[in-house]
Motif scaffolding. Structure first.
Motif, short mmCIF file in Angstrom:
data_model
loop_
_atom_site.label_atom_id
_atom_site.label_comp_id
_atom_site.label_asym_id
_atom_site.label_seq_id
_atom_site.Cartn_x
_atom_site.Cartn_y
_atom_site.Cartn_z
N UNK A 181 0.81 -1.21 0.00
CA UNK A 181 0.00 0.00 0.00
C UNK A 181 0.84 1.26 0.00
N UNK A 182 1.97 1.23 0.71
CA UNK A 182 2.85 2.39 0.77
C UNK A 182 3.40 2.72 -0.62
N UNK A 183 3.84 1.71 -1.37
CA UNK A 183 4.35 1.94 -2.72
C UNK A 183 3.26 2.47 -3.63
N UNK A 184 2.06 1.93 -3.51
CA UNK A 184 0.95 2.38 -4.36
C UNK A 184 0.60 3.84 -4.10
N UNK A 185 0.53 4.22 -2.85
CA UNK A 185 0.17 5.60 -2.51
C UNK A 185 1.26 6.57 -2.96
N UNK A 186 2.53 6.22 -2.72
CA UNK A 186 3.63 7.13 -3.07
C UNK A 186 3.68 7.39 -4.57
N UNK A 187 3.30 6.43 -5.37
CA UNK A 187 3.40 6.56 -6.82
C UNK A 187 2.10 6.99 -7.49
N UNK A 188 1.14 7.45 -6.72
CA UNK A 188 -0.07 8.01 -7.33
C UNK A 188 0.31 9.26 -8.13
N UNK A 189 -0.22 9.42 -9.34
CA UNK A 189 0.14 10.59 -10.17
C UNK A 189 -0.11 11.92 -9.46
N UNK A 190 -1.24 12.01 -8.73
CA UNK A 190 -1.54 13.26 -8.04
C UNK A 190 -0.53 13.60 -6.98
N UNK A 191 -0.08 12.61 -6.20
CA UNK A 191 0.91 12.85 -5.16
C UNK A 191 2.27 13.17 -5.78
N UNK A 192 2.60 12.49 -6.88
CA UNK A 192 3.88 12.75 -7.55
C UNK A 192 3.93 14.19 -8.07
N UNK A 193 2.81 14.66 -8.67
CA UNK A 193 2.76 16.04 -9.16
C UNK A 193 2.87 17.03 -8.01
N UNK A 194 2.23 16.73 -6.90
CA UNK A 194 2.28 17.60 -5.72
C UNK A 194 3.71 17.71 -5.21
N UNK A 195 4.43 16.58 -5.13
CA UNK A 195 5.80 16.60 -4.63
C UNK A 195 6.74 17.36 -5.56
N UNK A 196 6.54 17.20 -6.89
CA UNK A 196 7.39 17.94 -7.83
C UNK A 196 7.20 19.45 -7.63
N UNK A 197 5.96 19.87 -7.48
CA UNK A 197 5.67 21.29 -7.28
C UNK A 197 6.27 21.77 -5.94
N UNK A 198 6.16 20.93 -4.92
CA UNK A 198 6.68 21.30 -3.59
C UNK A 198 8.19 21.43 -3.63
N UNK A 199 8.86 20.50 -4.28
CA UNK A 199 10.32 20.55 -4.39
C UNK A 199 10.77 21.84 -5.08
N UNK A 200 10.05 22.21 -6.15
CA UNK A 200 10.41 23.41 -6.90
C UNK A 200 10.15 24.66 -6.08
#
Length: 587
Positions: free
Chosen positions: A369-388
């Motif tokens: 479940x942890x791997x599935x949640x971390x790789x959700x497209x919405x969460x990935x986009x959120x993290x990219x924006x946060x990093x920037x």
């Protein structure tokens, strides 16, 4: 009184300690230099007591009053020495007021009890403190010190009874001020933060009412040193105290049989029986805070739901369970390059759990479940924006599923984690001259092995697979059941315990050595590694030091929980040799 310390037999303790160290312990010379002729009458074979107190009158409150008590071999000789030095004062029946010299110009006021034969001295920094504490010291009984070289206790209840008003003011201030400090102007987040802080402060308040006593004791024997630390709860209002009460009510049997199926060559191993409901309570308190922040920060609702359900619905560690963990060292440890990376990469871990209800360990579902949640497209986009937005230069951590079905079976689960720790590593090496740092890569593999679920964690995927495969049919001769030096772990009254070795800390030692060399600018010495240092000490860091935890009403004080560490003489010999080698090479 708020604290008591007893040294039961200083002379015997020093005699035993002298068998550990390759140099003399000059206590008598130090006493002679400090106390002069008085050192000749002090009986170090009798108990030495030290007590501390608190002033109940806030207007007179300053440094805690203290006093020390010890025995002298002859009351008459003690008075003679005091008279010769002009420190003899007056008699009070069976007691004599006098001073004891401290160096050339200082003295300390004392009371000597007894007219003939051995006497008992009570001394303090002032006459008022001496007179305040002398009655308590003269009648002091410390049954918990029986059989111990050192015993010390701190009365938490007494401290809080004196400072109850101030303590409540601190708690009230925290409840009012911390939510304001955390507020971000979002009603949902600010409300969740207020509720979380209120719950946390409330638990701290209840814990302070439950916690009564802290105790420490030390027993020095020719073959080992044993250190114990415990505490006493007198109530069950707090979640912590309730957890301890539940633990005390459970039947104990010592380490589970599976503990002794770990590989014999692990450098450390442990087991612990717990009920994770306290952790669930903390999670339940903090999860709304996390959810409110993610909503305020723009994470889409479906992704927030996935995060919440990962912690709320995915099976993890429900119910009372015993967890077994073993730590192994890789055959070729990394010594060069980044210190932190070397420290984290030189070990692997094996773990399994037993649930009291007999149900299987379901942690594999959480890993998936942890791997599935971390790789959700919405969460990935959120993290990219946060990093920037935050200007973070290191890459976003990678967390992905790893297929290990072929070597470990269809029910096996794998997870790969890659993260850049250069920010933390820079704290070890501030010279800026270190080698280029790569990411830390870790694998987490979970598989059914021998009728139970085992997990393996480490940086070498192939090694982890081999360890899990080997664990399924490990010969008895290669298990902990055949390892010497851990017999104390068989105690059926323990609810947790384990052992570690100096060899298990070789990665940390290498990290410290590399970081020290870089910080000082000295060239790296290839032969100066943790492994090389362990190879030249007497027992090579392989002797286990053990620890165990008990719960219940323990000892004369009725302690609620006690943790005991046992350090064999052979380990102390290794520590002394290692310290001397480090000091010699550091010149």
């Amino acid at each position: 009184m708020i604290a008591t310390v007893r040294l039961s037999n200083v002379a015997q303790s020093l005699k035993t300690l002298s068998g550990y160290v390759p140099f003399p312990l000059p206590l008598m010379d130090t006493l002679q230099q400090t106390l002069g002729d008085f050192s000749k009458v002090i009986q170090l074979s009798a108990p030495v007591d030290l007590v501390f107190a608190l002033e109940t009158d806030s207007g007179r409150r300053g440094a805690p009053p203290w006093a020390v008590s010890f025995q002298v071999s002859s009351a008459e000789e003690t008075r003679r020495i005091a008279k010769a030095q002009g420190l003899l004062r007056e008699n009070r029946g069976n007691q004599t007021l006098l001073g004891i010299s401290l160096g050339r110009s200082a003295s300390m006021p004392c009371i000597l009890s007894g007219n003939t034969g051995p006497g008992r001295m009570v001394c303090s920094e002032s006459e008022s403190h001496r007179d305040l504490l002398a009655p308590s010291l003269q009648s002091l009984s410390v049954p918990a010190a029986q059989g111990k070289d050192l015993y010390a206790e701190l009365s938490v209840a007494s401290i809080l009874s004196v400072y109850s008003t101030q303590w409540q003011q601190v708690l009230d201030a925290g409840t009012m001020m911390l939510p304001q400090r955390l507020a971000i102007g979002d009603p949902q987040f600010d409300r969740a933060a207020t509720d979380a802080i209120k719950a946390l402060v409330g638990e701290v308040s209840l814990l302070s009412k439950d916690l009564s006593l802290l105790a420490l004791d030390l027993a020095i024997r020719p073959d080992q040193v044993q250190l114990s630390l415990g505490y006493k709860m007198t109530g069950t209002q707090s979640a912590w105290a309730k957890t301890d009460a539940d633990a005390a009510a459970r039947k104990t049997s010592g380490p589970p049989p599976v503990f002794f199926t770990l590989p014999k060559d692990v450098v450390s191993a442990s087991y612990h029986t717990t009920d994770p409901k306290l952790g669930f309570q903390v999670m339940t308190t903090l999860l709304p805070l996390l959810d409110a922040f993610l909503q305020h920060d723009g994470l889409p609702e479906p992704d927030r739901v996935a995060v919440r359900e990962l912690f709320q619905k995915v099976p993890k560690w429900d119910g009372v369970m015993t967890t077994v963990l073993g730590e192994g060292a890789v055959s070729k440890p990394q010594t060069a390059g980044d210190p932190l990376m070397a420290m984290l990469s030189n070990h692997f871990y094996l773990a399994t759990s037993e649930r009291s209800d007999g149900k299987p360990d379901e942690s594999a579902a959480f890993v998936r479940g942890l791997a599935q949640v971390w790789n959700r497209p919405g969460l990935a986009a959120y993290l990219r924006k946060k990093w920037k937005t935050l200007g973070i230069k290191t890459p976003i951590p990678v967390l992905r599923a790893e297929n290990v079905a072929k070597p470990l079976g269809a029910q096996a689960t794998g997870l790969f984690l890659s993260m850049d720790l250069s920010g933390l590593s820079s704290q070890f090496d501030k010279s800026g001259k270190g080698t280029k740092r790569g990411p830390l890569n870790l694998y987490i593999l979970t598989a059914p092995v021998g009728g139970r679920t085992w997990s393996a964690v480490g940086g070498d995927k192939n090694l982890l697979i081999q360890m899990l495969q080997k664990q399924a049919s490990l010969p008895a001769a290669e298990t902990l059941a055949q390892r010497s030096g851990i017999a104390q772990l068989q105690d059926p009254n323990s609810q947790g315990g384990g052992f570690t070795t100096l060899a298990g800390w070789v990665g940390m030692l290498d990290s410290v050595l590399r970081a020290t060399e870089r910080r000082t600018g000295k060239p790296t010495e290839p032969e100066r590694t943790g492994a090389s240092l362990l190879s030249v000490i007497p027992h090579h860091g392989e002797v286990p030091l053990t620890y165990a935890t008990r719960a219940g009403s323990i000892g004369p004080q009725g302690l609620t929980r006690v943790m005991t560490l046992t350090v064999p003489q052979l380990v102390i010999e290794d520590l002394i040799a290692l310290t001397m080698n480090l000091a010699q090479k550091g010149k």
